[in-house]
Design a protein around this motif. Structure first.
Motif, PDB file in Angstrom:
ATOM      1  N   ASN A 392     -48.212  45.207 -94.186  1.00  0.00           N
ATOM      2  CA  ASN A 392     -48.821  45.494 -95.494  1.00  0.00           C
ATOM      3  C   ASN A 392     -49.680  44.259 -95.942  1.00  0.00           C
ATOM      4  N   ILE A 394     -52.656  42.534 -98.045  1.00  0.00           N
ATOM      5  CA  ILE A 394     -53.668  42.864 -98.825  1.00  0.00           C
ATOM      6  C   ILE A 394     -54.328  41.998 -99.552  1.00  0.00           C
ATOM      7  N   CYS A 396     -57.048  41.506-102.296  1.00  0.00           N
ATOM      8  CA  CYS A 396     -57.791  42.020-103.536  1.00  0.00           C
ATOM      9  C   CYS A 396     -58.038  41.105-104.626  1.00  0.00           C
ATOM     10  N   ALA A 402     -52.543  45.367-106.330  1.00  0.00           N
ATOM     11  CA  ALA A 402     -51.690  44.615-105.530  1.00  0.00           C
ATOM     12  C   ALA A 402     -49.932  44.955-105.746  1.00  0.00           C
ATOM     13  N   ARG A 404     -49.311  47.957-107.337  1.00  0.00           N
ATOM     14  CA  ARG A 404     -48.943  49.471-106.836  1.00  0.00           C
ATOM     15  C   ARG A 404     -48.680  49.308-105.132  1.00  0.00           C
ATOM     16  N   TRP A 405     -49.467  48.541-104.352  1.00  0.00           N
ATOM     17  CA  TRP A 405     -49.460  48.388-102.982  1.00  0.00           C
ATOM     18  C   TRP A 405     -48.071  48.031-102.659  1.00  0.00           C
ATOM     19  N   ASP A 408     -45.306  50.865-103.393  1.00  0.00           N
ATOM     20  CA  ASP A 408     -45.287  51.995-102.237  1.00  0.00           C
ATOM     21  C   ASP A 408     -44.760  51.411-100.989  1.00  0.00           C
ATOM     22  N   SER A 409     -44.769  50.069-100.710  1.00  0.00           N
ATOM     23  CA  SER A 409     -44.352  49.647 -99.265  1.00  0.00           C
ATOM     24  C   SER A 409     -43.291  48.715 -99.257  1.00  0.00           C
TER      25      SER A 409
END
Length: 536
Positions: A392, A394, A396, A402, A404-405, A408-409
């Motif tokens: 995962n 990311i 951004c 980040a 929310r990512w 969810d992970s």
């Protein structure tokens, strides 16, 4: 490339050395030779690449070994004591202008970590960036992530700063986080690492969404981004007569006449007396009478065999063995080497330092956030531990994205790991396996309440006197008339007893007999006498 250019020039000179033929023919020969050398170089590079692939580590895509989320897989470093390199282009290059940079990814040291890294590199944008040849010298803008070797636990944040005067790049390292990083490397859990770079030239480093380090790119980097305005003058030298001694021996002091530097620090004690029973003729060590020469002992090769020495058993009961020597004591006349007392140095000039001059290399970069743009991400690692799990990634500009990512992970992995946590009993047993002395603490903790319960709650054995008393305390049924007569008799006795107590009372003390009438469900009753006493 330089090797090819060198060979081309050599071939050109070789071609010009021909005395026959035209210049064009000589140039054609040199070009032909250059092409062949270029082909040879490409073949050599291909061979070297193939050879390097044999020593490079292996990557796999697989699930976590423990607390895996069904269907969720990550990138796993599989080899030990090998170099690993893998990279990917970003969908869009990140340019450092007015938006923050957020880099976030997950790491799980599934087998712990002995020596190795799990950091990432954000590769600098350039026209010649070729990920097929990604290696340790590939230019990067930011390096971020955990690293460990021995007992040195690190969390890197490094950025390459371009010197505006020379155009050269220097690495700037963030100060070490003031937290204990050991647990994140050894607990075999998935941890979330986040770097936040802001346009105001500040940064934050988070582990599991908790800030572990923060600071300024201008103030908290080693070495500093901007050099000092002044430096020591390299041509300045300390004068020969410069005196840096704050204290000096007193030149007017004179050694006293009675000062004897030859007196020893220790002398024999003249009052000492040899203890009675001292065995002068017995050595402290004697050959072991039970020792035997080994069967494979070769006197020609090993020399004459001698039994090993053991303490003399005769000396165990005696005050000592061997030649008696008087013990030593401090010499009262000892003064040591005479030295003049120290006084303040009248010529003291302080600690010399060279004069300061303007730094010719000084520059001032007020916005080091304006770094070289990045267009790729890569993992270039060496490790002595396998099965390092990555997932995962990311990059951004919005912290909310980040977060929310992560929810969810990483958040899902955290819930699964929490649900699979062993119970308290299992944790206690595991702790005792690592520290056996905890078993003693567990036994004492369990035995103490059991012992107190037995001591205070176990029924005591009844004495014969108590049993006889209880036998007399038996309710008997009486008629209503008998009850009335007994009550009147009891009231008369009580009045007489109170009168006697008033006459014979002493120091305000009195004893009162309190009686209670208890009625049962069949309207029968019995008397229970409760003697009480108190002080008025």
């Amino acid at each position: 490339f330089f090797f090819s250019v060198f060979l081309f020039c050599l071939a050109l000179l070789f071609g010009l050395s021909f005395q026959k033929g035209t210049l064009l023919r000589r140039m054609e020969f040199s070009s032909f030779l250059f092409i062949r050398l270029k082909e040879t170089r490409n073949l050599l590079l291909t061979y070297m690449s193939t050879l390097c692939m044999c020593v490079l580590g292996r990557w796999e895509v697989e699930e976590l070994k423990e607390n895996a989320v069904p269907g969720d897989k990550g990138l796993v470093l599989k080899s030990v004591a090998k170099y690993h390199a893998i990279s990917a282009m970003l969908t869009k290059a990140f340019v450092f202008d007015d938006k923050p940079l957020i880099v976030q990814y997950e790491v799980n040291f599934q087998k712990g970590i002995d020596c190795g890294g799990a950091y990432i590199k954000l590769l600098s944008s350039s026209d010649d960036l070729n990920l097929e040849y990604f290696f340790d010298k590939t230019p990067y803008t930011i390096m971020f992530g955990p690293d460990k070797c021995g007992e040195d636990y690190k969390l890197h944040f490094i950025f390459r700063h371009k010197n505006p005067k020379t155009g050269e790049y220097d690495e700037k390292h963030a100060e070490r986080p003031d937290v204990d990083l050991k647990k994140f490397y050894l607990d075999k859990k998935t941890h979330l690492y986040t770097l936040v770079l802001k346009p105001d030239d500040t940064f934050e480093i988070l582990i599991d969404q908790t800030v572990v380090s923060k600071g300024s790119l201008l103030e908290n980097m080693i070495p500093p981004v901007n050099p000092s305005k002044e430096i020591d003058d390299p041509t300045d030298k300390k004068p020969d007569d410069w005196d840096e001694r704050p204290k000096i021996p007193d030149p007017t002091a004179v050694k006293p006449d009675d000062w004897d530097e030859d007196e020893p620090a220790k002398i024999e004690d003249p009052d000492a007396v040899k203890p009675e029973g001292w065995l002068d003729d017995e050595p402290q060590y004697v050959p072991d009478p039970n020792a035997k020469k080994p069967k494979d002992w070769d006197e020609e090769m090993d020399g004459e065999w001698e039994a090993p020495q053991i303490p003399n058993p005769k000396c165990e009961t005696a005050p000592g063995c061997g030649e008696w020597v008087r013990p030593m004591k401090n010499n009262p006349k000892y003064k040591g080497k005479w030295r003049a007392p120290m006084i303040d140095n009248p010529n003291y000039q302080g600690i010399w330092s060279p004069r300061k001059i303007p730094n010719p290399d000084y520059f001032e970069d007020l916005h080091p956030f304006k770094m070289t743009a990045v267009s790729a991400i890569g993992l270039e690692l060496w490790s002595m531990t396998s099965d390092i799990y990555f997932d995962n990634f990311i990059i951004c500009s919005e912290k909310e994205v980040a977060d929310r990512w992560a929810a969810d992970s990483w958040g899902l992995k955290k819930l699964v790991a929490s649900a699979n946590e062993p119970g308290m009993f299992s944790q206690l047993v595991t702790a005792a396996e690592d520290h056996p002395w905890l078993w003693v603490l567990y036994i004492l903790t369990l035995a103490l309440p059991v012992g107190l319960t037995v001591l205070f709650c176990w029924p005591a054995k009844k004495s014969d006197e108590y049993i006889d008393y209880k036998k007399t305390d038996v309710s008997k049924q009486i008629t209503k008339g008998e009850l009335k007569e007994e009550r009147e008799e009891f009231e008369d006795d009580e009045l007489e007893e109170e009168k006697e107590n008033e006459d014979t009372g002493e120091d305000g003390k009195m004893s009162v007999l309190v009686c209670s009438l208890v009625k049962d469900m069949n309207r029968t009753c019995s008397w229970v006498a409760l003697p009480l006493s108190w002080t008025m």
